[in-house]
Design a protein around this motif. Structure first.
Motif, PDB file in Angstrom:
ATOM      1  N   PHE A   1     -72.487  60.965 -31.522  1.00 15.82           N
ATOM      2  CA  PHE A   1     -72.332  61.705 -32.778  1.00 15.82           C
ATOM      3  C   PHE A   1     -71.364  60.936 -33.673  1.00 15.82           C
ATOM      4  O   PHE A   1     -70.152  61.080 -33.564  1.00 15.82           O
ATOM      5  CB  PHE A   1     -71.812  63.120 -32.511  1.00 15.82           C
ATOM      6  CG  PHE A   1     -71.950  64.037 -33.694  1.00 15.82           C
ATOM      7  CD1 PHE A   1     -73.089  64.798 -33.877  1.00 15.82           C
ATOM      8  CD2 PHE A   1     -70.935  64.140 -34.638  1.00 15.82           C
ATOM      9  CE1 PHE A   1     -73.232  65.649 -34.972  1.00 15.82           C
ATOM     10  CE2 PHE A   1     -71.053  64.978 -35.734  1.00 15.82           C
ATOM     11  CZ  PHE A   1     -72.216  65.741 -35.898  1.00 15.82           C
ATOM     12  N   PRO A   2     -71.884  60.088 -34.574  1.00 20.45           N
ATOM     13  CA  PRO A   2     -70.993  59.319 -35.453  1.00 20.45           C
ATOM     14  C   PRO A   2     -70.515  60.138 -36.652  1.00 20.45           C
ATOM     15  O   PRO A   2     -71.251  60.961 -37.192  1.00 20.45           O
ATOM     16  CB  PRO A   2     -71.883  58.159 -35.914  1.00 20.45           C
ATOM     17  CG  PRO A   2     -73.277  58.683 -35.819  1.00 20.45           C
ATOM     18  CD  PRO A   2     -73.294  59.717 -34.739  1.00 20.45           C
ATOM     19  N   ILE A   3     -69.262  59.916 -37.037  1.00 22.65           N
ATOM     20  CA  ILE A   3     -68.688  60.506 -38.254  1.00 22.65           C
ATOM     21  C   ILE A   3     -68.013  59.379 -39.029  1.00 22.65           C
ATOM     22  O   ILE A   3     -67.214  58.631 -38.458  1.00 22.65           O
ATOM     23  CB  ILE A   3     -67.648  61.597 -37.923  1.00 22.65           C
ATOM     24  CG1 ILE A   3     -68.305  62.781 -37.205  1.00 22.65           C
ATOM     25  CG2 ILE A   3     -66.954  62.084 -39.201  1.00 22.65           C
ATOM     26  CD1 ILE A   3     -67.315  63.874 -36.785  1.00 22.65           C
ATOM     27  N   THR A   4     -68.328  59.256 -40.304  1.00 18.78           N
ATOM     28  CA  THR A   4     -67.699  58.233 -41.141  1.00 18.78           C
ATOM     29  C   THR A   4     -66.679  58.884 -42.073  1.00 18.78           C
ATOM     30  O   THR A   4     -67.027  59.790 -42.830  1.00 18.78           O
ATOM     31  CB  THR A   4     -68.747  57.470 -41.974  1.00 18.78           C
ATOM     32  OG1 THR A   4     -69.665  56.823 -41.082  1.00 18.78           O
ATOM     33  CG2 THR A   4     -68.079  56.425 -42.854  1.00 18.78           C
ATOM     34  N   VAL A   5     -65.437  58.447 -41.962  1.00 15.27           N
ATOM     35  CA  VAL A   5     -64.376  58.962 -42.839  1.00 15.27           C
ATOM     36  C   VAL A   5     -64.312  58.068 -44.068  1.00 15.27           C
ATOM     37  O   VAL A   5     -64.076  56.862 -43.941  1.00 15.27           O
ATOM     38  CB  VAL A   5     -63.012  58.975 -42.116  1.00 15.27           C
ATOM     39  CG1 VAL A   5     -61.952  59.633 -43.001  1.00 15.27           C
ATOM     40  CG2 VAL A   5     -63.116  59.711 -40.788  1.00 15.27           C
ATOM     41  N   PRO A   6     -64.508  58.607 -45.263  1.00 16.25           N
ATOM     42  CA  PRO A   6     -64.534  57.765 -46.466  1.00 16.25           C
ATOM     43  C   PRO A   6     -63.163  57.215 -46.809  1.00 16.25           C
ATOM     44  O   PRO A   6     -62.144  57.873 -46.584  1.00 16.25           O
ATOM     45  CB  PRO A   6     -65.020  58.721 -47.559  1.00 16.25           C
ATOM     46  CG  PRO A   6     -64.612  60.078 -47.080  1.00 16.25           C
ATOM     47  CD  PRO A   6     -64.716  60.033 -45.587  1.00 16.25           C
TER      48      PRO A   6
ATOM     49  N   VAL B   1     -67.939  61.425 -29.524  1.00 15.43           N
ATOM     50  CA  VAL B   1     -67.927  61.239 -30.975  1.00 15.43           C
ATOM     51  C   VAL B   1     -67.349  59.859 -31.284  1.00 15.43           C
ATOM     52  O   VAL B   1     -66.376  59.438 -30.659  1.00 15.43           O
ATOM     53  CB  VAL B   1     -67.066  62.320 -31.663  1.00 15.43           C
ATOM     54  CG1 VAL B   1     -67.059  62.118 -33.180  1.00 15.43           C
ATOM     55  CG2 VAL B   1     -67.567  63.718 -31.317  1.00 15.43           C
ATOM     56  N   LEU B   2     -67.963  59.160 -32.231  1.00 10.65           N
ATOM     57  CA  LEU B   2     -67.431  57.877 -32.697  1.00 10.65           C
ATOM     58  C   LEU B   2     -67.104  58.014 -34.181  1.00 10.65           C
ATOM     59  O   LEU B   2     -67.981  58.293 -35.005  1.00 10.65           O
ATOM     60  CB  LEU B   2     -68.441  56.751 -32.480  1.00 10.65           C
ATOM     61  CG  LEU B   2     -68.001  55.351 -32.919  1.00 10.65           C
ATOM     62  CD1 LEU B   2     -66.708  54.938 -32.215  1.00 10.65           C
ATOM     63  CD2 LEU B   2     -69.091  54.324 -32.646  1.00 10.65           C
ATOM     64  N   ILE B   3     -65.830  57.835 -34.518  1.00  7.89           N
ATOM     65  CA  ILE B   3     -65.351  57.993 -35.890  1.00  7.89           C
ATOM     66  C   ILE B   3     -65.208  56.614 -36.526  1.00  7.89           C
ATOM     67  O   ILE B   3     -64.449  55.777 -36.043  1.00  7.89           O
ATOM     68  CB  ILE B   3     -64.003  58.736 -35.920  1.00  7.89           C
ATOM     69  CG1 ILE B   3     -64.118  60.076 -35.180  1.00  7.89           C
ATOM     70  CG2 ILE B   3     -63.549  58.975 -37.358  1.00  7.89           C
ATOM     71  CD1 ILE B   3     -62.778  60.740 -34.907  1.00  7.89           C
ATOM     72  N   TYR B   4     -65.944  56.394 -37.595  1.00 10.13           N
ATOM     73  CA  TYR B   4     -65.872  55.137 -38.340  1.00 10.13           C
ATOM     74  C   TYR B   4     -64.949  55.325 -39.544  1.00 10.13           C
ATOM     75  O   TYR B   4     -64.908  56.397 -40.149  1.00 10.13           O
ATOM     76  CB  TYR B   4     -67.250  54.728 -38.858  1.00 10.13           C
ATOM     77  CG  TYR B   4     -68.231  54.314 -37.795  1.00 10.13           C
ATOM     78  CD1 TYR B   4     -68.324  52.993 -37.372  1.00 10.13           C
ATOM     79  CD2 TYR B   4     -69.097  55.247 -37.218  1.00 10.13           C
ATOM     80  CE1 TYR B   4     -69.239  52.607 -36.407  1.00 10.13           C
ATOM     81  CE2 TYR B   4     -70.023  54.871 -36.253  1.00 10.13           C
ATOM     82  CZ  TYR B   4     -70.082  53.560 -35.849  1.00 10.13           C
ATOM     83  OH  TYR B   4     -70.989  53.179 -34.890  1.00 10.13           O
ATOM     84  N   GLY B   5     -64.251  54.272 -39.922  1.00 10.98           N
ATOM     85  CA  GLY B   5     -63.410  54.351 -41.109  1.00 10.98           C
ATOM     86  C   GLY B   5     -62.381  53.249 -41.140  1.00 10.98           C
ATOM     87  O   GLY B   5     -61.963  52.732 -40.094  1.00 10.98           O
TER      88      GLY B   5
ATOM     89  N   LYS C   1     -66.585  66.253 -52.343  1.00  9.08           N
ATOM     90  CA  LYS C   1     -67.858  66.358 -51.621  1.00  9.08           C
ATOM     91  C   LYS C   1     -67.813  65.532 -50.343  1.00  9.08           C
ATOM     92  O   LYS C   1     -68.296  65.960 -49.284  1.00  9.08           O
ATOM     93  CB  LYS C   1     -68.991  65.874 -52.529  1.00  9.08           C
ATOM     94  CG  LYS C   1     -70.357  65.900 -51.874  1.00  9.08           C
ATOM     95  CD  LYS C   1     -71.407  65.305 -52.806  1.00  9.08           C
ATOM     96  CE  LYS C   1     -72.750  65.197 -52.083  1.00  9.08           C
ATOM     97  NZ  LYS C   1     -73.788  64.554 -52.942  1.00  9.08           N
ATOM     98  N   GLU C   2     -67.196  64.347 -50.424  1.00  2.00           N
ATOM     99  CA  GLU C   2     -67.155  63.440 -49.271  1.00  2.00           C
ATOM    100  C   GLU C   2     -66.390  64.046 -48.101  1.00  2.00           C
ATOM    101  O   GLU C   2     -66.837  63.987 -46.945  1.00  2.00           O
ATOM    102  CB  GLU C   2     -66.503  62.109 -49.675  1.00  2.00           C
ATOM    103  CG  GLU C   2     -67.300  61.269 -50.646  1.00  2.00           C
ATOM    104  CD  GLU C   2     -67.173  61.728 -52.092  1.00  2.00           C
ATOM    105  OE1 GLU C   2     -67.897  61.190 -52.939  1.00  2.00           O
ATOM    106  OE2 GLU C   2     -66.352  62.640 -52.365  1.00  2.00           O
ATOM    107  N   ILE C   3     -65.229  64.661 -48.399  1.00  2.00           N
ATOM    108  CA  ILE C   3     -64.417  65.203 -47.297  1.00  2.00           C
ATOM    109  C   ILE C   3     -65.002  66.515 -46.786  1.00  2.00           C
ATOM    110  O   ILE C   3     -64.868  66.844 -45.599  1.00  2.00           O
ATOM    111  CB  ILE C   3     -62.931  65.362 -47.735  1.00  2.00           C
ATOM    112  CG1 ILE C   3     -62.017  65.171 -46.518  1.00  2.00           C
ATOM    113  CG2 ILE C   3     -62.648  66.705 -48.387  1.00  2.00           C
ATOM    114  CD1 ILE C   3     -62.069  63.783 -45.926  1.00  2.00           C
TER     115      ILE C   3
END
Length: 462
Positions: free
Chosen positions: A307-312, A167-171, A148-150
């Motif tokens: 637009f933030p995206i967090t990679v688990p 875009v800012l990718i957090y992880g 679900k996370e991905i």
């Protein structure tokens, strides 16, 4: 539109060449002396320079040598009324594309220019094909998983790819932030244009700014030629800024200006150069906290965080481990020219119990190690690293309350000394696990390379 500079001390010839070449659809700049030509060449790049050899003070040979030192891809065509074997040989030895004697007819000069531009087109086509190959290669390292996370991450990628938003990718380190950035690029309208990336935490401020914005010849000690930066190279495409939280205040100001004005100035230059680049950034830090601490500019934060995206982390998507393990076994087996072995169920079970502090990068390293150690057709648990084999040793390091702490005796303890000892042991362990590769060791510890290097010096680890 191809850019051509014409340099000659005869005004009538310059005017004639300008009219003729503009009618052919070229962007033409003319100079009546070498001084003016060199001044413009320090600020601008051209596809072709056509120059007379015999000119007062600064000759065509001088201009040719300057161009070959600062912009080797620019083709130089020499023209002169003083045709001789010696001057032709000198010009060609210095790197001239061709040599034409006055008087020449229109078709003659047009033919030479067309041939030079055909060479340019072939070079660009080779670059385009290489980038296409690189995209195809990188697409093999696609985002793997059905958790679900991905799936949430993939859905966000799909939505933002259709736009030009930053875009800012957090992880954490090793979660695959660059894969997300590449996926955004490859699913956008910019997919056929360049994708360039840089780790902002791996370079000093001076080197980082030179890499990003380019530099003019003589801008600093080692600047022996004019060089385009990544913003120019990625024009029309996407630039990925990894570890943007590691940039200095000075670099942050310059990045903000690019995002606001879409123009850059090379280090040591004054000319403003327009660029069309989509910015995708990534960080393993809490940028809001850095803003509060005054370490990251608030105005830049709002520019990059549209637009933030967090990679688990991998420990939050353990259901994806079977798919990831299968993918890496096939990939590493192919790279090493061997048949892909099977994975014993107990091996997979132990892998699903491990917390993977180094995330997907650590998982790939473990698979590569297993394929080296295991000569059999099945990978059994005994080939696994000790920390994965023994769940008690690999307690989730993020669940601090579950760690077995030493007793505090009545005399007290030296907490600082204990923490320094733990820190040093982790540094050494990371270096051991990566075969002494400092960049990979820093990534395993979720540190920037700059912070990792500082700790190595602090503990005198060579």
């Amino acid at each position: 539109m191809p850019r051509i500079m014409v340099v000659d001390d005869e005004k009538n010839l310059l005017e004639f060449m300008e009219i003729m070449l503009e009618q052919e659809g070229f962007n033409v700049t003319t100079c009546q002396n070498g001084e003016k030509a060199l001044k413009i060449l320090k600020e601008e790049l051209f596809d072709i320079v056509i120059t007379d050899i015999k000119m007062p003070r600064i000759s065509g040979i001088d201009i040719l040598k300057y161009i070959k030192n600062t912009s080797p891809d620019t083709d130089v065509i020499m023209i002169t009324a003083y045709a001789s074997h010696e001057t032709a040989v000198e010009a060609m030895k210095a790197g001239a594309y061709d040599y034409i004697s006055k008087p020449f007819n229109n078709e003659q000069i047009k033919l030479v220019i067309r041939k030079a531009l055909e060479k340019h087109t072939l070079k660009k086509e080779n670059v385009r094909l290489r980038r296409r190959f690189e995209r195809e290669e990188s697409s093999r390292n696609k985002i793997i998983g059905n958790s679900k996370e991905i799936k949430n991450v993939l859905e966000l990628i799909k939505k933002v790819s259709k736009t030009n938003s930053t875009v800012l990718i957090y992880g954490e380190s090793g979660t695959g932030k660059e894969l997300v950035a590449r996926a955004i690029h490859e699913n956008s309208q910019r997919a056929n244009q360049p994708f360039e990336s840089i780790n902002c935490g791996a370079l000093t401020e001076t080197l980082l700014e030179s890499e990003l914005f380019g530099h003019e010849k003589g801008a600093f000690t080692d600047a022996i030629r004019t060089q385009q930066g990544l913003f120019e190279i990625a024009d029309g495409g996407t630039l990925f800024l990894d570890e943007i939280g590691e940039t200095s205040q000075s670099t942050q100001v310059k990045l903000l200006r690019v995002l606001q004005e879409m123009e850059i100035k090379r280090v040591g230059g004054n000319k403003r150069i327009k660029v069309d680049v989509r910015i995708v950034s990534a960080t393993n830090k809490d940028l809001k906290k850095l803003v509060q601490e005054g370490k990251f500019r608030e105005d830049l934060f709002y520019r990059v965080n549209v637009f933030p995206i967090t990679v688990p982390p991998l420990r939050k998507r353990l259901d994806d481990i079977p798919d990831l393990v299968e993918y890496f076994i096939k990939k590493c087996s192919k790279e090493n020219g061997r048949k892909a072995p099977n994975l014993h169920p107990d091996t997979l079970s132990l892998m699903k119990q491990y917390s993977w502090p180094g995330n997907i990068r650590e998982l790939e390293n473990v698979i590569e190690r297993l394929l080296i150690l295991c000569p059999d057709n099945e990978i059994t648990p005994n080939y696994l690293p000790e920390e994965i084999k023994n769940p008690n040793l690999s307690k989730n390091i993020y669940e601090v309350s579950e760690l077995q702490l030493p007793e505090i005796n009545p005399q007290g303890i030296n907490l600082e000394e204990i923490m320094m000892n733990i820190e040093k042991r982790y540094l050494l362990k990371a270096l051991e696990n990566t075969g002494g590769k400092k960049t990979k060791a820093a990534e395993l510890l979720n540190l920037s390379f700059r912070s990792f290097r500082y700790l190595l010096n602090k503990y005198n680890i060579n």
